[in-house]
Design an enzyme around this catalytic site. Structure first.
Site, PDB file in Angstrom:
ATOM      1  N   LYS A  32      13.398  86.517 -21.599  1.00  0.00           N
ATOM      2  CA  LYS A  32      13.939  87.880 -21.541  1.00  0.00           C
ATOM      3  C   LYS A  32      12.894  88.841 -22.086  1.00  0.00           C
ATOM      4  O   LYS A  32      12.352  88.637 -23.174  1.00  0.00           O
ATOM      5  CB  LYS A  32      15.210  87.983 -22.370  1.00  0.00           C
ATOM      6  CG  LYS A  32      15.790  89.391 -22.398  1.00  0.00           C
ATOM      7  CD  LYS A  32      17.157  89.421 -23.050  1.00  0.00           C
ATOM      8  CE  LYS A  32      17.124  89.664 -24.538  1.00  0.00           C
ATOM      9  NZ  LYS A  32      16.849  91.034 -24.955  1.00  0.00           N
ATOM     10  N   ASP A  59      15.515  93.103 -19.445  1.00  0.00           N
ATOM     11  CA  ASP A  59      16.662  93.671 -20.172  1.00  0.00           C
ATOM     12  C   ASP A  59      16.385  95.138 -20.492  1.00  0.00           C
ATOM     13  O   ASP A  59      16.057  95.493 -21.621  1.00  0.00           O
ATOM     14  CB  ASP A  59      16.853  92.839 -21.453  1.00  0.00           C
ATOM     15  CG  ASP A  59      17.998  93.321 -22.316  1.00  0.00           C
ATOM     16  OD1 ASP A  59      18.850  94.078 -21.823  1.00  0.00           O
ATOM     17  OD2 ASP A  59      18.039  92.927 -23.502  1.00  0.00           O
ATOM     18  N   LYS A  61      18.578  97.742 -19.404  1.00  0.00           N
ATOM     19  CA  LYS A  61      19.878  98.434 -19.531  1.00  0.00           C
ATOM     20  C   LYS A  61      19.879  99.834 -18.928  1.00  0.00           C
ATOM     21  O   LYS A  61      20.085 100.837 -19.619  1.00  0.00           O
ATOM     22  CB  LYS A  61      20.273  98.532 -21.012  1.00  0.00           C
ATOM     23  CG  LYS A  61      20.434  97.193 -21.712  1.00  0.00           C
ATOM     24  CD  LYS A  61      20.950  97.382 -23.133  1.00  0.00           C
ATOM     25  CE  LYS A  61      21.137  96.087 -23.879  1.00  0.00           C
ATOM     26  NZ  LYS A  61      19.872  95.410 -24.250  1.00  0.00           N
ATOM     27  N   HIS A  63      20.920 103.273 -17.119  1.00  0.00           N
ATOM     28  CA  HIS A  63      22.124 104.113 -17.146  1.00  0.00           C
ATOM     29  C   HIS A  63      21.693 105.535 -16.793  1.00  0.00           C
ATOM     30  O   HIS A  63      21.138 106.245 -17.626  1.00  0.00           O
ATOM     31  CB  HIS A  63      22.754 104.065 -18.551  1.00  0.00           C
ATOM     32  CG  HIS A  63      24.080 104.745 -18.631  1.00  0.00           C
ATOM     33  ND1 HIS A  63      24.865 104.702 -19.764  1.00  0.00           N
ATOM     34  CD2 HIS A  63      24.767 105.486 -17.731  1.00  0.00           C
ATOM     35  CE1 HIS A  63      25.971 105.385 -19.558  1.00  0.00           C
ATOM     36  NE2 HIS A  63      25.934 105.876 -18.338  1.00  0.00           N
ATOM     37  N   ASP A  64      21.923 105.936 -15.533  1.00  0.00           N
ATOM     38  CA  ASP A  64      21.512 107.278 -15.092  1.00  0.00           C
ATOM     39  C   ASP A  64      22.309 107.611 -13.839  1.00  0.00           C
ATOM     40  O   ASP A  64      23.227 106.865 -13.483  1.00  0.00           O
ATOM     41  CB  ASP A  64      19.985 107.292 -14.841  1.00  0.00           C
ATOM     42  CG  ASP A  64      19.369 108.660 -15.049  1.00  0.00           C
ATOM     43  OD1 ASP A  64      19.988 109.670 -14.625  1.00  0.00           O
ATOM     44  OD2 ASP A  64      18.279 108.754 -15.619  1.00  0.00           O
ATOM     45  N   THR A 119      27.475  95.503 -28.741  1.00  0.00           N
ATOM     46  CA  THR A 119      28.150  94.922 -29.913  1.00  0.00           C
ATOM     47  C   THR A 119      27.945  95.796 -31.150  1.00  0.00           C
ATOM     48  O   THR A 119      28.656  95.671 -32.141  1.00  0.00           O
ATOM     49  CB  THR A 119      27.644  93.497 -30.185  1.00  0.00           C
ATOM     50  OG1 THR A 119      26.239  93.486 -30.013  1.00  0.00           O
ATOM     51  CG2 THR A 119      28.280  92.502 -29.250  1.00  0.00           C
ATOM     52  N   GLN A 190      23.134  88.737 -36.793  1.00  0.00           N
ATOM     53  CA  GLN A 190      24.238  88.525 -35.846  1.00  0.00           C
ATOM     54  C   GLN A 190      25.516  88.288 -36.637  1.00  0.00           C
ATOM     55  O   GLN A 190      25.487  87.722 -37.726  1.00  0.00           O
ATOM     56  CB  GLN A 190      23.947  87.304 -34.944  1.00  0.00           C
ATOM     57  CG  GLN A 190      22.758  87.491 -34.014  1.00  0.00           C
ATOM     58  CD  GLN A 190      23.074  88.351 -32.788  1.00  0.00           C
ATOM     59  OE1 GLN A 190      24.142  88.945 -32.688  1.00  0.00           O
ATOM     60  NE2 GLN A 190      22.111  88.441 -31.880  1.00  0.00           N
ATOM     61  N   ARG A 211      15.430  84.584 -32.187  1.00  0.00           N
ATOM     62  CA  ARG A 211      14.819  84.082 -33.414  1.00  0.00           C
ATOM     63  C   ARG A 211      15.003  82.596 -33.720  1.00  0.00           C
ATOM     64  O   ARG A 211      14.077  81.984 -34.271  1.00  0.00           O
ATOM     65  CB  ARG A 211      15.249  84.955 -34.595  1.00  0.00           C
ATOM     66  CG  ARG A 211      14.574  86.326 -34.537  1.00  0.00           C
ATOM     67  CD  ARG A 211      15.321  87.371 -35.314  1.00  0.00           C
ATOM     68  NE  ARG A 211      16.613  87.666 -34.713  1.00  0.00           N
ATOM     69  CZ  ARG A 211      17.491  88.527 -35.236  1.00  0.00           C
ATOM     70  NH1 ARG A 211      17.207  89.155 -36.351  1.00  0.00           N
ATOM     71  NH2 ARG A 211      18.639  88.753 -34.620  1.00  0.00           N
TER      72      ARG A 211
HETATM   73  O1  C5P Z   1      17.064  86.760 -32.220  1.00  0.00           O
HETATM   74  P1  C5P Z   1      18.407  86.730 -31.558  1.00  0.00           P
HETATM   75  O2  C5P Z   1      18.806  85.344 -31.054  1.00  0.00           O
HETATM   76  O3  C5P Z   1      19.492  87.371 -32.369  1.00  0.00           O
HETATM   77  O4  C5P Z   1      18.192  87.610 -30.229  1.00  0.00           O
HETATM   78  C1  C5P Z   1      19.239  87.944 -29.365  1.00  0.00           C
HETATM   79  C2  C5P Z   1      18.731  88.813 -28.254  1.00  0.00           C
HETATM   80  O5  C5P Z   1      19.846  89.254 -27.495  1.00  0.00           O
HETATM   81  C3  C5P Z   1      18.013  90.071 -28.739  1.00  0.00           C
HETATM   82  O6  C5P Z   1      17.012  90.390 -27.761  1.00  0.00           O
HETATM   83  C4  C5P Z   1      19.103  91.107 -28.750  1.00  0.00           C
HETATM   84  O7  C5P Z   1      18.614  92.405 -28.567  1.00  0.00           O
HETATM   85  C5  C5P Z   1      19.952  90.670 -27.555  1.00  0.00           C
HETATM   86  N1  C5P Z   1      21.350  91.103 -27.606  1.00  0.00           N
HETATM   87  C6  C5P Z   1      22.210  90.778 -28.659  1.00  0.00           C
HETATM   88  N2  C5P Z   1      23.509  91.197 -28.642  1.00  0.00           N
HETATM   89  C7  C5P Z   1      23.964  91.943 -27.624  1.00  0.00           C
HETATM   90  C8  C5P Z   1      23.130  92.281 -26.568  1.00  0.00           C
HETATM   91  C9  C5P Z   1      21.814  91.845 -26.598  1.00  0.00           C
HETATM   92  O8  C5P Z   1      21.818  90.084 -29.572  1.00  0.00           O
HETATM   93  N3  C5P Z   1      25.226  92.306 -27.621  1.00  0.00           N
END
Ligand code: C5P
Length: 232
Positions: A32, A59, A61, A63-64, A119, A190, A211
């Site tokens: 991604k 990714d 996103k 929106h326009d 989120t 998260q 990560r």
């Molecule tokens: O490092 P980690 O596993 O938390 O990365 C999750 C990826 O998914 C990041 O690129 C983050 O921006 C994306 N993402 C997220 N939650 C969302 C939408 C996208 O963690 N609701």
């Protein structure tokens, strides 16, 4: 495309990204590319990673207004991205225009998925700032349904929502789910997470993992662990 693990390459530069992907040798994980890397390096980073043989979820996103989104999606499609996304909040006209823009002359197009509510948007913000009185869970499901009815392939959602999305929009409607952590790993920022094995049980179609792989001592082993848990 079947179930897969997508690595979130949240690096600030192309050089760092290429060094990271170099660790994988002949393996070519689905990756991604987000706004940070795309804005830093431009479309060339997409071409470079494609040349290495990876599939790419771009990714950005969008929106326009429908016309702008259609033309921009056309550019992304020509970059040979495998998956793109947009905000369902742009409405069904915008989503249909995006699909038109993505269609290539040979009749193929990247997978197109929608972001429902970020989120990071909590119920208070939804009500007091976006002036949406409908509860969050129903807003998310309704946006998913709009995306489905506009012809999109799926949504980005929490693995905790995957089952409900499939119930509402059908088993074939894709759920692409971030928020994945190993049972013995750091949760970081998260909030609501699932392990790759739990995401599999919940019916996620693609898990997006950053990560837990990119910051691991051995990223290749962490990726393989994810694949083993999620795909088997
Ligand atoms: O490092 P980690 O596993 O938390 O990365 C999750 C990826 O998914 C990041 O690129 C983050 O921006 C994306 N993402 C997220 N939650 C969302 C939408 C996208 O963690 N609701």
């Amino acid at each position: 495309m079947g179930k897969d693990v997508i690595i979130a390459c949240d690096f600030a530069s192309g050089q760092k990204t290429m060094e990271f992907l170099g660790l994988f040798g002949e393996k070519k994980p689905f990756v991604k590319i987000g706004m940070e890397l795309f804005y830093a390096e431009g479309p060339e980073i997409v071409r470079q990673i494609k040349e290495r043989g990876h599939k790419i979820f771009l990714d950005l996103k969008l929106h326009d207004i429908p016309n702008t989104v259609k033309k921009s999606m056309n550019v992304l499609s020509r970059l040979d991205a495998d998956m793109c996304n947009l905000h369902a909040a742009g409405g069904s006209k915008m989503m249909r225009a995006a699909l038109e823009g993505l269609m290539r002359p040979d009749g193929t197009r990247p997978i197109l998925i929608a972001v429902t509510q970020l989120t990071s948007t909590d119920s208070e913000t939804l009500k007091n700032e976006l002036l949406i009185g409908t509860p969050m869970a129903e807003t998310v499901m309704s946006y998913a349904e709009n995306a489905k009815n506009s012809g999109l392939d799926g949504v980005v959602c929490s693995p905790l929502e995957a089952e409900a999305v499939h119930k509402r929009c059908g088993a074939g409607f894709l759920t692409v789910t971030p928020g994945v952590r190993f049972a013995d790993g750091d949760i970081g920022d998260q909030k609501r997470v699932m392990t790759p094995a739990e995401a599999k049980k919940a019916g996620s179609d693609y898990i997006v993992v950053g990560r837990p792989i990119t910051a691991a001592d051995d990223p290749v082993a962490a990726y393989e662990r994810c694949v083993k848990e999620f795909i088997g």
